[in-house]
Design a protein around this motif. Structure first.
Motif, mmCIF file in Angstrom:
data_model
loop_
_atom_site.group_PDB
_atom_site.id
_atom_site.type_symbol
_atom_site.label_atom_id
_atom_site.label_comp_id
_atom_site.label_asym_id
_atom_site.label_seq_id
_atom_site.Cartn_x
_atom_site.Cartn_y
_atom_site.Cartn_z
ATOM 1 N N LEU A 182 0.839 -1.205 0.000
ATOM 2 C CA LEU A 182 0.000 0.000 0.000
ATOM 3 C C LEU A 182 0.872 1.252 0.000
ATOM 4 N N SER A 183 1.956 1.233 0.740
ATOM 5 C CA SER A 183 2.895 2.364 0.730
ATOM 6 C C SER A 183 3.502 2.552 -0.652
ATOM 7 N N SER A 184 3.853 1.452 -1.293
ATOM 8 C CA SER A 184 4.413 1.534 -2.645
ATOM 9 C C SER A 184 3.394 2.085 -3.632
ATOM 10 N N LEU A 185 2.141 1.664 -3.516
ATOM 11 C CA LEU A 185 1.093 2.192 -4.389
ATOM 12 C C LEU A 185 0.944 3.699 -4.186
ATOM 13 N N ALA A 186 0.950 4.129 -2.943
ATOM 14 C CA ALA A 186 0.846 5.563 -2.652
ATOM 15 C C ALA A 186 2.002 6.322 -3.308
ATOM 16 N N GLU A 187 3.194 5.756 -3.238
ATOM 17 C CA GLU A 187 4.353 6.382 -3.884
ATOM 18 C C GLU A 187 4.167 6.445 -5.396
ATOM 19 N N LEU A 188 3.717 5.348 -5.988
ATOM 20 C CA LEU A 188 3.508 5.309 -7.440
ATOM 21 C C LEU A 188 2.469 6.331 -7.895
ATOM 22 N N ILE A 189 1.431 6.485 -7.112
ATOM 23 C CA ILE A 189 0.375 7.446 -7.439
ATOM 24 C C ILE A 189 0.890 8.878 -7.264
ATOM 25 N N GLY A 190 1.870 9.039 -6.382
ATOM 26 C CA GLY A 190 2.427 10.366 -6.125
ATOM 27 C C GLY A 190 1.832 11.053 -4.930
ATOM 28 N N ILE A 191 1.235 10.284 -4.043
ATOM 29 C CA ILE A 191 0.614 10.866 -2.856
ATOM 30 C C ILE A 191 1.701 11.383 -1.920
ATOM 31 N N GLU A 192 1.578 12.634 -1.566
ATOM 32 C CA GLU A 192 2.557 13.271 -0.684
ATOM 33 C C GLU A 192 2.472 12.683 0.717
ATOM 34 N N ASP A 193 3.574 12.752 1.436
ATOM 35 C CA ASP A 193 3.653 12.171 2.777
ATOM 36 C C ASP A 193 2.529 12.657 3.688
ATOM 37 N N ALA A 194 2.199 13.941 3.605
ATOM 38 C CA ALA A 194 1.164 14.512 4.466
ATOM 39 C C ALA A 194 -0.218 13.903 4.208
ATOM 40 N N ALA A 195 -0.442 13.361 3.018
ATOM 41 C CA ALA A 195 -1.761 12.810 2.667
ATOM 42 C C ALA A 195 -1.814 11.284 2.747
ATOM 43 N N LYS A 196 -0.697 10.650 3.015
ATOM 44 C CA LYS A 196 -0.664 9.187 2.990
ATOM 45 C C LYS A 196 -1.551 8.558 4.055
ATOM 46 N N SER A 197 -1.559 9.071 5.252
ATOM 47 C CA SER A 197 -2.385 8.454 6.291
ATOM 48 C C SER A 197 -3.864 8.542 5.917
ATOM 49 N N ARG A 198 -4.265 9.631 5.292
ATOM 50 C CA ARG A 198 -5.658 9.758 4.838
ATOM 51 C C ARG A 198 -5.952 8.742 3.735
ATOM 52 N N PHE A 199 -4.992 8.571 2.804
ATOM 53 C CA PHE A 199 -5.140 7.582 1.732
ATOM 54 C C PHE A 199 -5.250 6.174 2.313
ATOM 55 N N PHE A 200 -4.390 5.852 3.270
ATOM 56 C CA PHE A 200 -4.416 4.526 3.893
ATOM 57 C C PHE A 200 -5.750 4.287 4.599
ATOM 58 N N SER A 201 -6.224 5.284 5.321
ATOM 59 C CA SER A 201 -7.514 5.174 6.018
ATOM 60 C C SER A 201 -8.660 5.008 5.023
ATOM 61 N N MET A 202 -8.585 5.739 3.903
ATOM 62 C CA MET A 202 -9.623 5.656 2.887
ATOM 63 C C MET A 202 -9.682 4.251 2.291
ATOM 64 N N THR A 203 -8.518 3.665 2.010
ATOM 65 C CA THR A 203 -8.520 2.320 1.429
ATOM 66 C C THR A 203 -9.063 1.292 2.409
ATOM 67 N N LYS A 204 -8.788 1.491 3.685
ATOM 68 C CA LYS A 204 -9.322 0.560 4.696
ATOM 69 C C LYS A 204 -10.835 0.729 4.828
ATOM 70 N N ALA A 205 -11.287 1.957 4.907
ATOM 71 C CA ALA A 205 -12.716 2.224 5.086
ATOM 72 C C ALA A 205 -13.549 1.769 3.888
ATOM 73 N N HIS A 206 -12.960 1.795 2.707
ATOM 74 C CA HIS A 206 -13.694 1.454 1.486
ATOM 75 C C HIS A 206 -13.153 0.181 0.834
ATOM 76 N N PHE A 207 -12.551 -0.663 1.634
ATOM 77 C CA PHE A 207 -11.937 -1.883 1.110
ATOM 78 C C PHE A 207 -12.905 -2.689 0.238
ATOM 79 N N GLY A 208 -14.135 -2.865 0.705
ATOM 80 C CA GLY A 208 -15.131 -3.646 -0.032
ATOM 81 C C GLY A 208 -15.500 -3.051 -1.380
ATOM 82 N N GLU A 209 -15.361 -1.743 -1.519
ATOM 83 C CA GLU A 209 -15.617 -1.097 -2.806
ATOM 84 C C GLU A 209 -14.418 -1.227 -3.741
#
Length: 163
Positions: free
Chosen positions: A103-130
């Motif tokens: 998941l960290s590697s995907l965030a890097e590939l997408i270009g998500i800045e460090d400050a937004a990574k925790s939000r991205f990680f939380s979003m993927t967990k919250a919407h895992f089923g989608e």
């Protein structure tokens, strides 16, 4: 019978081999090291398959080893799709808990800045089923779901450009 099996393998690998036909198209990892300097579709397919089946690209990208760079830039959505496809099981596992190397590697590939990574990680967990709608989800389906969710999030909308 053997001829039909061989034809089936060739037809199954044709789209994969065409995707790797360009030079330096296999990414980084052990396969890239083993097949370094060899040209043509077949060595590239073997290198990409080795990289993907050993699951070492994620480690290489995050650690800067195995010929991988930590500051690499994804210049096409195809690279994101290839990463997702190659790392689907590990990525699904990481998304389900909201953290992990893939998941960290995907965030890097997408270009998500460090400050937004925790939000991205939380979003993927919250919407895992989608995002991972079934055990047979395709990379393009994951990308479509991620794009939709990123676009809907005010703080992550700038990253909704995967497809």
């Amino acid at each position: 019978m053997k001829r039909n099996i061989a034809l089936g393998v060739i037809l199954a690998l044709a789209p994969v081999s065409m995707a790797f036909a360009a030079a330096n198209n296999v990414g980084c990892g052990v396969g890239s090291i083993i097949f370094k300097g060899q040209s043509g579709v077949f060595p590239q397919v073997l290198a990409a398959t080795t990289n993907g089946s050993l699951g070492n690209q994620t480690f290489g990208i995050t650690s800067g080893t195995l010929g991988c760079a930590t500051d690499g830039v994804v210049d096409t959505p195809a690279k994101v799709a290839m990463f997702i496809d190659t790392n689907m099981d590990k990525l699904a596992q990481d998304m389900s808990v909201g953290s992990g190397e893939a998941l960290s590697s995907l965030a890097e590939l997408i270009g998500i800045e460090d400050a937004a990574k925790s939000r991205f990680f939380s979003m993927t967990k919250a919407h895992f089923g989608e995002i991972i709608a079934s055990d047979r989800v395709a990379a393009q389906d994951v990308i479509a779901a991620l794009n939709r969710l990123l676009a809907a999030d005010q703080d992550l909308a700038i990253y909704a450009r995967l497809a």
